[in-house]
Design an enzyme around this catalytic site. Structure first.
Site: not given
Length: 1023
Positions: A713, A990-992
């Site tokens: 992520g 948003t990374c994950v």
């Protein structure tokens, strides 16, 4: 008298008295054998001596007899005895010269032809004529050759008003027939060739030229003898190099007027025999016939009858089909050709795209095929021959042929075959020929070809796609292949407005597509069936080496022509569909599951040396039929199937490299500062193996590492931030068109080494995204995406998205009905940088080449090509270099521009809420039955598609769903509880792909807070 050579035959007697030891049995046998051999040698010597003595006596006697005959001849030069003595004496130049000097006068020559000695004279005069012919062939420049030729001229074409009267034609036929049996034309050819080209004043030359056509006047055009004479004239006289240059003006005029071009029709059945004649065994002799025919025939085009014109075109086509590629335009000895397409070596190179020759885009990074032997270089041509050949693709000549063919519609098939063979044997002039035909026929030729020949053709039918190589289809190939070439060329400068126009929607004079959309649908299906059959054949050796009946092409060449046209039509259909659903697919012909498995297996078997250039599409097709389909006509396979194959390729590549994305050890660790993500990524990922997992650690504003472990992520967050920075148009590397689609900045500073390094880095990063399946919310201009795939064809319509004003100007020029020279255009383009305008030549000395009606399509294509390709050449090359470090060329070529964009950013289709809900994970207190979650899905279900896309962007940073559904989203979409404070807005990591949703109790509150968050961008959370 037989000489006595010695006493070898005397029996040896021993007088010594001493007894000799008894010889052994073997010794006795050896002695007997030796004596036998000795006697045989003596016998042979005696027989040889007898023969030598007999020969010598014969020579002496012959000399005496000949001397006596010459004495008698001198005493009766004009009589029958003198003629008889001349024949018996044979090739005596003194006697022949004396006789021909006396017989120059026609009255004297034929004095004995009607008297009591008529029969004897006829027999003797035939033999004498042959002696004269031999003498001239051996020594055409001798003083007596002229007299010999004058006599021969009288004999082969006697005056009907002279001594012979009405018997003259019969005599001419008799003597001509005799000389034809004794190689008349071979002797005339030898004589003409023996005279230097510059020696036009040679007195024998006019007479020799006259004799070449005299036999034709001796017979009527319906006889076998006339046919024989005509055939020999072509094989011996028209094969003489630079024939027009050898002849004085008067002889040139005479030969041209007497050349029986109107009777060429009778030669049609014998053309295969003519081509296989030993006199035409070399390419040079065939080229000489072509050059000589082009010198004498074009002025007769307006008056040639249909049969003669048809045979003439058939002959030229057959001759060119028998020539090696580039034979008509070989490199000048001792020089290096500036035009790669005019070099003979190019025939061995793989040219599977018509992208710019200087570009290293995917289409041009091909290497010389290791499967096809290099062709032998063509013969060097005299500059005068080359100049004469250059008139063949000239505008005036092509128009003259078109006009002649329109008068005789029955010749159209032969004309099409000629155009096809011309473009094949002379690839450097192919585009010029095609452009000329596009301009001067205005699409009419395309319609005539399709409706007259291709529509009803048995080739490419759905019910019989596998019988392509049937020799009975030989006559069907030229019109189909030439139509493919011609229509492909037409599309280069045809805008979409013209492409989708029709007779019912436009004014009668308005430009429109020469084929209706229904006709294009049927035509493209034919092409698809042909291409698929040729790519799908397991025996690719036959495709590479097998020749097409009646065409100077291998099956591989047929496949390439068909594929180019097919790709061009499909590109239009991709932008604005006009074909029915499933039109491009061959799903009914193959099993998709086994196709996927076989394609993945075949890709694993292809071993490519490290550091070598990518395999060309031609090489891939040879090594793997399935990859050949995927690299050349990928649209024949459903997009979802190709994406699945792509993912399999990536997985196999990871396995072969020992990459395990779930393993924590062995990762490349990179630290980046929050405020300098792009610069730190550029500096620290240089030289890193991006195919291996990258572990990102963020450094906060205080210089401390942020807590947490990168399980994928954090890298996605880094990647998302990086893309926002590097694709920001304010940085100067990228520009955006009116649709906000990006393309490299063509400005000069973008070509500096530092900028090119950035393009290379961006290419690597995007390659990493495709490799990892990370979606990127960025859109590229179609013409730039086409360059990724080696499919940039400088379509005029592509220019509309880049420079609308220039596009409209070129459209105006294309359809301008006046004289384009009035517009004062030349082959240059103006470029403005830093407030200064500079002019760049599109062709050598382009500022001095005016744009005319004939070359305006070339100008339009070059301008489009410059703006779409050449201006961004270095930037694109650097980008592709980085991209290809991550993604194999073979993988990319499985997709077109629109599909690559989908691979990068997901599919621009409605968000499937059921699919999203099915592949959503829950955390904290949430599960799929929890009250807030139920309310959430009810709210999202009431959203329109724009609101759903906004939600998707808020959570995943990309508004488009994955191509194969949300099961492909890595990591999966997830929702976790964010406490009970209903005043808080939802946030996202948003990374994950995680939505942090407070436990709202009221549906209206949830809707209000969610819409506020996704539209305001509020609540972004990195925790």
């Amino acid at each position: 008298m037989i000489p006595i050579w010695g006493d070898e035959r005397r029996r040896p007697i021993n007088l010594g008295g001493a007894a000799s030891p008894a010889p052994s049995h073997a010794a006795i046998l050896d002695q007997a054998k030796a004596r036998r051999q000795e006697r045989e040698d003596n016998r042979r010597r005696e027989e040889s001596a007898v023969r030598v003595q007999a020969w010598w006596r014969g020579v002496k006697e012959t000399k005496l007899v000949k001397a006596e005959m010459k004495r008698v001849f001198v005493g009766d030069v004009e009589g029958i005895r003198g003629l008889r003595c001349l024949v018996l004496v044979g090739r005596d130049e003194e006697v022949l010269a004396m006789w021909s000097a006396a017989m120059v006068d026609e009255q004297t020559l034929f004095r004995l032809a009607t008297g009591p000695d008529q029969a004897s004279w006829l027999v003797l005069i035939r033999q004498t004529s042959f002696l004269l012919l031999q003498s001239v062939a051996d020594s055409p420049k001798s003083p007596y050759a002229t007299a010999h030729l004058k006599v021969l001229k009288h004999l082969l074409a006697p005056s009907t008003g002279g001594v012979l009267g009405a018997e003259a034609p019969a005599l001419a036929q008799d003597i001509t027939t005799y000389l034809l049996k004794h190689d008349l034309y071979a002797h005339l050819e030898r004589a003409i060739r023996s005279i230097p080209i510059e020696a036009k004043s040679a007195p024998a030359l006019p007479l020799l030229v006259s004799l070449t056509t005299s036999p034709l006047s001796a017979f009527t055009s319906t006889t076998a003898s006339y046919h024989q004479c005509l055939l020999l004239l072509f094989t011996h006289i028209l094969t003489i190099p630079l024939l027009p240059n050898r002849l004085p003006l008067a002889s040139l005029t005479e030969f041209s007027s007497r050349l029986p071009l109107f009777s060429l029709g009778i030669l049609a059945p014998s053309i295969p025999l003519l081509i296989n004649n030993p006199s035409l065994s070399t390419p040079g002799s065939k080229i000489n016939i072509v050059a000589n025919l082009i010198a004498f025939t074009p002025p007769r085009y307006p008056t040639l009858p249909a049969a003669a014109l048809d045979t003439y075109l058939y002959l030229l086509t057959t001759l060119m089909n028998a020539l090696p590629i580039n034979s008509l335009d070989p490199p000048v000895p001792g020089t290096k050709s500036s035009n790669p397409s005019s070099s003979w070596a190019t025939a061995a190179a793989d040219d599977d795209s018509d992208s710019e020759t200087e570009s290293h885009s995917l289409a041009r990074v091909s290497i010389v095929s290791s499967f096809t032997p290099k062709p032998s270089p063509p013969p060097a041509l005299d500059p005068r021959t080359q100049k004469r050949l250059s008139t063949i693709p000239d505008v005036k000549h092509l128009n003259a042929l078109l006009s002649a063919s329109h008068r005789h519609p029955s010749t159209q098939l032969s004309l099409v075959s000629f155009f096809l063979s011309l473009g094949t044997v002379w690839p450097a002039r192919r585009e010029r020929v095609l452009s000329t035909l596009v301009v001067y026929t205005g699409g009419g030729l395309v319609r005539e070809l399709y409706r007259g020949f291709v529509r009803a053709s048995p080739l490419g039918r759905d019910d019989n796609p596998g019988s392509l190589m049937d020799p009975s289809y030989a006559s069907s190939w030229p019109p189909l292949l030439f139509l493919a070439d011609l229509y492909t060329q037409s599309l280069l400068t045809m805008g979409d407005d013209e492409f989708f126009s029709s007779a019912s929607t436009t004014a009668p004079t308005a430009p429109r597509n020469p084929l209706t959309l229904d006709e294009l649908t049927a035509f493209s299906r034919k092409l698809l069936n042909i291409a698929f059959t040729l790519y799908w054949r397991e025996d690719q050796t036959n495709v590479q080496e097998g020749g097409v009946p009646g065409v100077n092409l291998k099956w591989e060449g047929v496949r390439e022509k068909v594929t180019k046209c097919l790709q061009a039509i499909h590109a239009r259909d991709s932008r604005k569909p006009f074909t029915p659903p499933g039109h491009w697919l061959v799903s009914s012909q193959i099993d998709m599951q086994s196709f996927v498995e076989a394609a993945v297996f075949e890709e694993q078997q292809i071993e490519q040396p490290t550091g070598s250039r990518p395999l060309s599409k031609r090489q891939v097709a040879y090594m793997s039929p399935r990859l050949g389909v995927l690299n050349n006509i990928p649209f024949a396979i459903p997009f979802e199937v190709r994406v699945s194959i792509f993912r399999n390729f990536v997985v196999n590549d990871m396995v072969s490299r020992g990459v395990d994305r779930h393993r924590r050890t062995g990762r490349t660790r990179v630290s980046v500062r929050r405020g300098s993500v792009a610069q730190d990524g550029f500096d620290k990922l240089e030289g890193a193996d991006l195919k291996a997992p990258i572990e990102i650690t963020f450094i906060d504003q205080f210089g401390q590492e942020e807590a947490g472990i990168d399980g994928g992520g954090v890298f996605k967050e880094f990647f998302t931030s990086l893309c926002k920075e590097v694709f920001d148009t304010d940085r100067g590397l990228w520009l955006a068109n009116k649709k906000n689609e990006l393309y490299p900045n063509p400005h000069a500073y973008a070509t500096e080494q530092h900028s090119l390094s950035w393009y290379r880095f961006i290419g690597r990063i995007l390659g990493k995204a495709m490799y990892e399946g990370i979606l990127v919310d960025v859109a590229f201009a179609g013409f730039f995406l086409a360059k990724w795939l080696g499919k940039q064809k400088s379509f005029l319509d592509d220019l509309a998205s880049l420079d609308p004003d220039l596009y409209q100007g070129l459209i105006f020029l294309k359809h301008y009905t006046g004289n384009p020279e009035d517009l004062s255009l030349n082959f240059t383009v103006a470029v403005e940088e830093f407030g200064l305008t500079k002019t760049i030549d599109l062709i050598p000395d382009g500022s001095n080449v005016a744009v005319t009606r004939e070359n305006r399509l070339q100008y339009i294509q070059l301008v489009s090509h410059y703006r779409l390709s050449k201006q961004i050449k270095q930037q694109s090359e650097a980008f592709f270099e980085g991209l290809l470090e991550m993604i194999d060329t073979k993988w990319l070529r499985m997709f077109n521009q629109q599909e690559v964009q989908i691979l990068l950013g997901g599919v621009n289709s409605p968000v499937d809420l059921e699919d999203l809900r099915k592949h959503t994970n829950y955390g904290g207190l949430y599960d799929d039955k929890e009250e807030t979650i139920t309310t959430f899905w009810n709210v999202v279900d009431s959203f329109d598609q724009e609101q759903r896309r906004a939600l998707l962007r808020f959570v995943t940073s990309c508004s488009r769903p994955p191509l194969l559904g949300f099961k492909e989203l890595v990591p999966n979409f997830a929702i976790r509880d964010a406490g009970q404070d209903e005043q808080r807005l939802p946030t996202a990591s948003t990374c994950v792909n995680l939505l942090k949703l407070p436990r709202y109790k009221n549906e209206d509150v949830l809707r209000e807070k969610l819409l506020q968050a996704i539209h305001a961008g509020a609540g972004f959370d990195l925790s």
